[in-house]
Write a protein that holds these residues in place. Structure first.
Motif, PDB file in Angstrom:
ATOM      1  N   ASN A 219      47.687  41.911  46.521  1.00 57.14           N
ATOM      2  CA  ASN A 219      46.997  43.201  46.607  1.00 57.14           C
ATOM      3  C   ASN A 219      46.359  43.385  47.980  1.00 57.14           C
ATOM      4  O   ASN A 219      46.413  44.476  48.566  1.00 57.14           O
ATOM      5  CB  ASN A 219      45.939  43.315  45.520  1.00 57.14           C
ATOM      6  CG  ASN A 219      46.533  43.531  44.147  1.00 57.14           C
ATOM      7  OD1 ASN A 219      47.698  43.918  44.003  1.00 57.14           O
ATOM      8  ND2 ASN A 219      45.747  43.282  43.106  1.00 57.14           N
ATOM      9  N   GLU A 220      45.751  42.321  48.482  1.00 57.40           N
ATOM     10  CA  GLU A 220      45.081  42.405  49.782  1.00 57.40           C
ATOM     11  C   GLU A 220      46.090  42.683  50.892  1.00 57.40           C
ATOM     12  O   GLU A 220      45.813  43.442  51.829  1.00 57.40           O
ATOM     13  CB  GLU A 220      44.313  41.105  50.052  1.00 57.40           C
ATOM     14  CG  GLU A 220      43.330  41.178  51.198  1.00 57.40           C
ATOM     15  CD  GLU A 220      42.113  42.041  50.893  1.00 57.40           C
ATOM     16  OE1 GLU A 220      41.374  42.373  51.845  1.00 57.40           O
ATOM     17  OE2 GLU A 220      41.895  42.386  49.708  1.00 57.40           O
ATOM     18  N   ILE A 221      47.266  42.076  50.788  1.00 58.33           N
ATOM     19  CA  ILE A 221      48.314  42.322  51.781  1.00 58.33           C
ATOM     20  C   ILE A 221      48.745  43.786  51.749  1.00 58.33           C
ATOM     21  O   ILE A 221      48.882  44.446  52.793  1.00 58.33           O
ATOM     22  CB  ILE A 221      49.512  41.383  51.538  1.00 58.33           C
ATOM     23  CG1 ILE A 221      49.113  39.932  51.876  1.00 58.33           C
ATOM     24  CG2 ILE A 221      50.718  41.810  52.371  1.00 58.33           C
ATOM     25  CD1 ILE A 221      50.136  38.887  51.445  1.00 58.33           C
ATOM     26  N   GLU A 222      48.959  44.307  50.564  1.00 60.33           N
ATOM     27  CA  GLU A 222      49.366  45.712  50.445  1.00 60.33           C
ATOM     28  C   GLU A 222      48.279  46.640  50.965  1.00 60.33           C
ATOM     29  O   GLU A 222      48.565  47.637  51.647  1.00 60.33           O
ATOM     30  CB  GLU A 222      49.708  46.018  48.990  1.00 60.33           C
ATOM     31  CG  GLU A 222      50.959  45.302  48.507  1.00 60.33           C
ATOM     32  CD  GLU A 222      51.274  45.572  47.050  1.00 60.33           C
ATOM     33  OE1 GLU A 222      50.664  46.506  46.476  1.00 60.33           O
ATOM     34  OE2 GLU A 222      52.128  44.868  46.476  1.00 60.33           O
ATOM     35  N   TYR A 223      47.013  46.338  50.660  1.00 65.23           N
ATOM     36  CA  TYR A 223      45.906  47.146  51.168  1.00 65.23           C
ATOM     37  C   TYR A 223      45.858  47.100  52.703  1.00 65.23           C
ATOM     38  O   TYR A 223      45.630  48.122  53.370  1.00 65.23           O
ATOM     39  CB  TYR A 223      44.578  46.644  50.613  1.00 65.23           C
ATOM     40  CG  TYR A 223      44.317  46.961  49.159  1.00 65.23           C
ATOM     41  CD1 TYR A 223      44.919  48.037  48.520  1.00 65.23           C
ATOM     42  CD2 TYR A 223      43.433  46.171  48.414  1.00 65.23           C
ATOM     43  CE1 TYR A 223      44.669  48.319  47.192  1.00 65.23           C
ATOM     44  CE2 TYR A 223      43.172  46.451  47.083  1.00 65.23           C
ATOM     45  CZ  TYR A 223      43.791  47.523  46.473  1.00 65.23           C
ATOM     46  OH  TYR A 223      43.527  47.804  45.164  1.00 65.23           O
ATOM     47  N   ALA A 224      46.044  45.913  53.266  1.00 66.74           N
ATOM     48  CA  ALA A 224      45.935  45.751  54.720  1.00 66.74           C
ATOM     49  C   ALA A 224      47.012  46.553  55.449  1.00 66.74           C
ATOM     50  O   ALA A 224      46.746  47.222  56.458  1.00 66.74           O
ATOM     51  CB  ALA A 224      46.017  44.274  55.099  1.00 66.74           C
ATOM     52  N   VAL A 225      48.240  46.473  54.956  1.00 64.17           N
ATOM     53  CA  VAL A 225      49.319  47.222  55.607  1.00 64.17           C
ATOM     54  C   VAL A 225      49.060  48.720  55.491  1.00 64.17           C
ATOM     55  O   VAL A 225      49.222  49.480  56.463  1.00 64.17           O
ATOM     56  CB  VAL A 225      50.684  46.843  55.007  1.00 64.17           C
ATOM     57  CG1 VAL A 225      51.800  47.675  55.654  1.00 64.17           C
ATOM     58  CG2 VAL A 225      50.962  45.357  55.206  1.00 64.17           C
ATOM     59  N   GLY A 226      48.596  49.153  54.329  1.00 57.24           N
ATOM     60  CA  GLY A 226      48.267  50.564  54.164  1.00 57.24           C
ATOM     61  C   GLY A 226      47.133  51.004  55.059  1.00 57.24           C
ATOM     62  O   GLY A 226      47.142  52.115  55.603  1.00 57.24           O
ATOM     63  N   ALA A 227      46.132  50.127  55.240  1.00 61.16           N
ATOM     64  CA  ALA A 227      44.994  50.465  56.102  1.00 61.16           C
ATOM     65  C   ALA A 227      45.436  50.631  57.547  1.00 61.16           C
ATOM     66  O   ALA A 227      45.005  51.558  58.247  1.00 61.16           O
ATOM     67  CB  ALA A 227      43.916  49.385  55.996  1.00 61.16           C
ATOM     68  N   VAL A 228      46.294  49.729  58.027  1.00 60.21           N
ATOM     69  CA  VAL A 228      46.747  49.802  59.416  1.00 60.21           C
ATOM     70  C   VAL A 228      47.583  51.062  59.643  1.00 60.21           C
ATOM     71  O   VAL A 228      47.432  51.738  60.673  1.00 60.21           O
ATOM     72  CB  VAL A 228      47.551  48.539  59.783  1.00 60.21           C
ATOM     73  CG1 VAL A 228      48.266  48.721  61.120  1.00 60.21           C
ATOM     74  CG2 VAL A 228      46.626  47.322  59.851  1.00 60.21           C
ATOM     75  N   TYR A 229      48.441  51.401  58.679  1.00 60.79           N
ATOM     76  CA  TYR A 229      49.314  52.564  58.864  1.00 60.79           C
ATOM     77  C   TYR A 229      48.688  53.869  58.389  1.00 60.79           C
ATOM     78  O   TYR A 229      49.302  54.934  58.525  1.00 60.79           O
ATOM     79  CB  TYR A 229      50.662  52.305  58.188  1.00 60.79           C
ATOM     80  CG  TYR A 229      51.528  51.397  59.032  1.00 60.79           C
ATOM     81  CD1 TYR A 229      52.286  51.919  60.070  1.00 60.79           C
ATOM     82  CD2 TYR A 229      51.532  50.027  58.836  1.00 60.79           C
ATOM     83  CE1 TYR A 229      53.052  51.090  60.882  1.00 60.79           C
ATOM     84  CE2 TYR A 229      52.289  49.190  59.634  1.00 60.79           C
ATOM     85  CZ  TYR A 229      53.049  49.729  60.662  1.00 60.79           C
ATOM     86  OH  TYR A 229      53.787  48.905  61.468  1.00 60.79           O
ATOM     87  N   GLY A 230      47.468  53.791  57.874  1.00 61.08           N
ATOM     88  CA  GLY A 230      46.730  55.007  57.560  1.00 61.08           C
ATOM     89  C   GLY A 230      47.329  55.833  56.454  1.00 61.08           C
ATOM     90  O   GLY A 230      47.370  57.069  56.549  1.00 61.08           O
TER      91      GLY A 230
END
Length: 738
Positions: free
Chosen positions: A163-174
């Motif tokens: 979940n944290e990985i998916e959140y992080a990628v989404g955060a970077v790509y906005g």
């Protein structure tokens, strides 16, 4: 454009919604073309990639070997903890400008920050389109759960990390809204920082016992084979688990049409090398080997990343196999030797040192060769050592160096002071100069008066303080005409007016400190004098080798913990008595007693004296300047600052001091009503105190107390340390393009 990528892209569009995509890419984020990205045959955009042992950047239509000059960034401010995520957009923008000025071109964060971080990064880089600040995005693993449960394959750990990985990628790509989570970033992320990404950096420093037990429990697990990363035949179970997490990060990014280099956090404790000279078995228990993970169909590539400090573990001092390399100065240099061996092991992939450095703190926690201790440095020494380490990393063929760290963080704790910081939940409210972990930054977070009161013996800055900030004290003896006190979140300040200029070759200034009932009512430092209440600390100022704070022997935190409780130090009965008359040097442990079966050989406890008071000035450019100067005189005036803990305080924000022994085994604190101070002039030759007759009684209980209100919002200000400019010059001396 590859059919596989198209299918994933279409699926992602349906999942996220085209409106979110438009916001992320059209309103906030740059396109691939705007950042001069390479387009692969499958339609992915690449700005960075790995090639053999290099990191490469795509610029002006070609790939160029690139040495990453970076800095780590924490998530806290004084008075706040990282989980509160207190940093504002204007802070980030200001800091990015200063990082750019420093010469760094990459900022690494350890976890997801609030949306304003990514907004600020995009805004800053739009204004620096030809020379942007790139991002290395860390993804925090479930560290506490891993250490506690010691099995990385447990479903709840796996799910949390995924979940944290998916959140992080989404955060970077906005393109994501992260639900509110206790102690973690959340909110709507709409700024597309993906084109400014340099690499993904997943995980934390791995607990070796967790890795070992995971490998044993999960030995029969099939080795992971993913679309972009796979575990090799030699991989352990834990390495296979890491391959899965790297693959997920790659998969999530591929859905956004980009590829960036990927790595995981590693450190010396779990490196793939053997260390015959490491005394602690725990520090050479198990390996996590990056070469056992292979990228497939991932053109951006994969690299190894290590945190490497010159003082930990102890192999940097004891391992003979590292004592065969000399640096440019001709010195035996185990840090350089270690870098060489580590680089040789990863002969077909890039390696970065993504944490290194030393702190500018009074306290220290480990010894290192060549004076590279974990603390005990002023800012000039910090800058010089950091510069040397950077050059060695570059010389040994590494792909990048990420300094630890950008800003000082008051909340940090260290093993040899955290038992003395009570209550521990108030640690962020004050600045403990003895806690080295708080002082790794190039950007100082100064306490309230540090930018107002310069230590130089000049009273002009004291004259500007209001009467409710400073207090005139009545605890003076002949030879002292007057005394004033004030404080901030880091120091207690004293201003003394002497009857005549101090003659250090002939006399001392002696200052007794009383904070709670108990202590020494008589002492060899007070010949002929008796007090009706005891002293917890004694300050003596004179020659450079004798200026220090000492602590009453039965009040000594260090001896009570490591002598009485753990039996690692002699602690004679006469030192444990109330009114022992003995004041002992203020010390910290820098290495605990080690013996089998935990270690290969026996090593005694090591300690260092930290109560020395340095004469000089805190005014940059003046003779005698040091960021750690404590006192100076000018004519009849003497100015002094003393770190709170040296006076017995465990939390000055609530006026708490260490309690005297009361039978219980643990160290406990109690509230102080304030500080009573007795200042004296002592003749060296006779040892007598000026104007004191033998047997004279001083009623300490009749003296004023210096007290202050409780605080929970500390005052602080930013300042570039002297180490900033020194490290800036070192960065400038190293080519960006190899």
């Amino acid at each position: 454009m590859g059919k596989t990528w198209i299918r994933r892209r279409i699926g992602w569009l349906f999942l996220t919604g085209f409106a979110g995509l438009a916001t992320g890419y059209l309103l906030w984020g740059p396109t691939a073309a705007q950042v001069d990205a390479h387009q692969t045959e499958e339609g992915y955009s690449l700005k960075f990639r790995t090639s053999q042992t290099d990191m490469q950047v795509y610029e002006e239509g070609e790939w160029r070997p690139y040495f990453v000059k970076g800095i780590n960034l924490g998530a806290s401010l004084p008075g706040r903890y990282p989980g509160e995520l207190p940093i504002a957009k204007e802070d980030y923008l200001r800091w990015f400008g200063m990082m750019h000025e420093l010469g760094t071109r990459a900022v690494r964060i350890y976890t997801i920050h609030q949306p304003v971080f990514y907004e600020a990064l995009v805004e800053f880089n739009r204004k620096h389109a030809n020379d942007p600040l790139y991002l290395i995005q860390g993804i925090w693993s479930p560290e506490e759960a891993l250490i506690e449960k010691k099995d990385a394959f447990l479903p709840e750990i796996r799910t949390e990390f995924r979940n944290e990985i998916e959140y992080a990628v989404g955060a970077v790509y906005g393109d994501i809204t992260i639900p509110e989570r206790s102690g973690k970033a959340s909110g709507t992320y709409s700024a597309n920082a993906g084109p400014y990404l340099l690499a993904w950096h997943i995980g934390t420093e791995w607990d070796p016992e967790m890795v070992k037990i995971t490998n044993e429990k999960r030995a029969e697990e099939p080795r992971y084979q993913g679309d972009h990363f796979q575990a090799s035949a030699e991989a352990s179970a834990f390495e296979s688990w890491l391959a899965e997490m790297l693959d997920l990060a790659a998969e999530q990014e591929a859905m956004r049409g980009w590829q960036h280099p990927v790595t995981f956090t590693n450190w010396v404790t779990t490196d793939p090398l053997e260390h015959p000279g490491e005394p602690m078995l725990h520090e050479d228990m198990v390996s996590v080997d990056p070469t056992h993970i292979e990228p497939i169909r991932w053109e951006a590539g994969y690299f190894a990343a290590y945190h490497v400090y010159p003082y930990y573990p102890d192999l940097f001092r004891y391992d003979v196999s590292l004592q065969n390399v000399r640096n440019q100065k001709g010195e035996v240099d185990t840090y350089k030797a270690y870098l060489r061996k580590l680089r040789e092991h990863h002969s077909e992939m890039p390696v970065m040192v993504t944490e290194f450095g030393v702190p500018s703190s009074v306290g220290a926690a480990h010894r290192g060769l060549l004076g590279r201790d974990q603390g005990g440095h002023d800012e000039r020494e910090q800058g010089q050592i950091n510069a040397d380490l950077l050059r060695e990393i570059y010389e040994e063929g590494y792909a990048g160096a990420i300094l630890f760290t950008w800003q000082d963080e008051w909340f940090k704790r260290t093993w040899n002071t955290m038992r003395f910081e009570l209550p521990e939940e108030n640690r962020a409210y004050w600045k403990n100069e003895l806690t080295n972990e708080s002082f790794f930054g190039l950007l100082a977070m100064d306490a309230g008066l540090e930018n107002i009161l310069s230590i130089d013996g000049d009273v002009e800055d004291w004259d500007k303080l209001k009467d409710n900030v400073k207090k005139h004290m009545n605890g003076t003896m002949p030879g002292i005409r007057g005394m004033w006190m004030t404080h901030d979140e880091a120091y207690v300040y004293f201003l003394l007016r002497l009857e005549q200029p101090l003659r250090p070759e002939r006399e001392h200034v002696v200052i007794g400190i009383d904070t709670i009932p108990g202590g020494n009512r008589e002492a060899q430092e007070l010949p002929g004098l008796r007090l009706d209440e005891g002293l917890e600390a004694m300050i003596r100022l004179g020659d450079s080798d004798e200026s220090e704070v000492k602590i009453a022997s039965n009040y000594d935190f260090h001896k009570r913990l490591y002598g009485k409780r753990y039996g690692m130090l002699p602690y004679p009965d006469e030192e444990q008595r109330d009114n022992s008359g003995l004041f002992l040097p203020w010390k910290l442990a820098v290495s605990l007693e080690m013996s089998p079966p935990d270690t290969k050989t026996t090593h005694p406890l090591e300690e260092m004296t930290v109560g020395q008071l340095r004469r000089g000035t805190t005014v940059p450019g003046k003779q005698g300047y040091s960021s750690q100067a404590n006192w100076e005189t000018r004519g009849e005036w003497l100015e002094l600052r003393v770190p709170w803990m040296l006076l017995g305080f465990t939390d000055p924000s609530t006026s708490r001091v260490m309690r005297y022994p009361s039978g219980e085994g643990s160290l406990t604190s109690t509230e102080s009503e304030g500080i009573r101070v007795l200042a004296m002039l002592q003749e060296k030759a006779e040892g007598s105190i000026k104007g004191v007759r033998a047997g004279q009684i001083i009623r300490l209980t009749e003296l004023d107390r210096y007290s202050w209100p409780v605080w929970s919002l500390p005052r602080f200000s930013e300042r570039k340390k002297e180490s900033f400019s020194l490290y800036q010059k070192a960065l400038d001396s190293i080519p960006t393009y190899r």
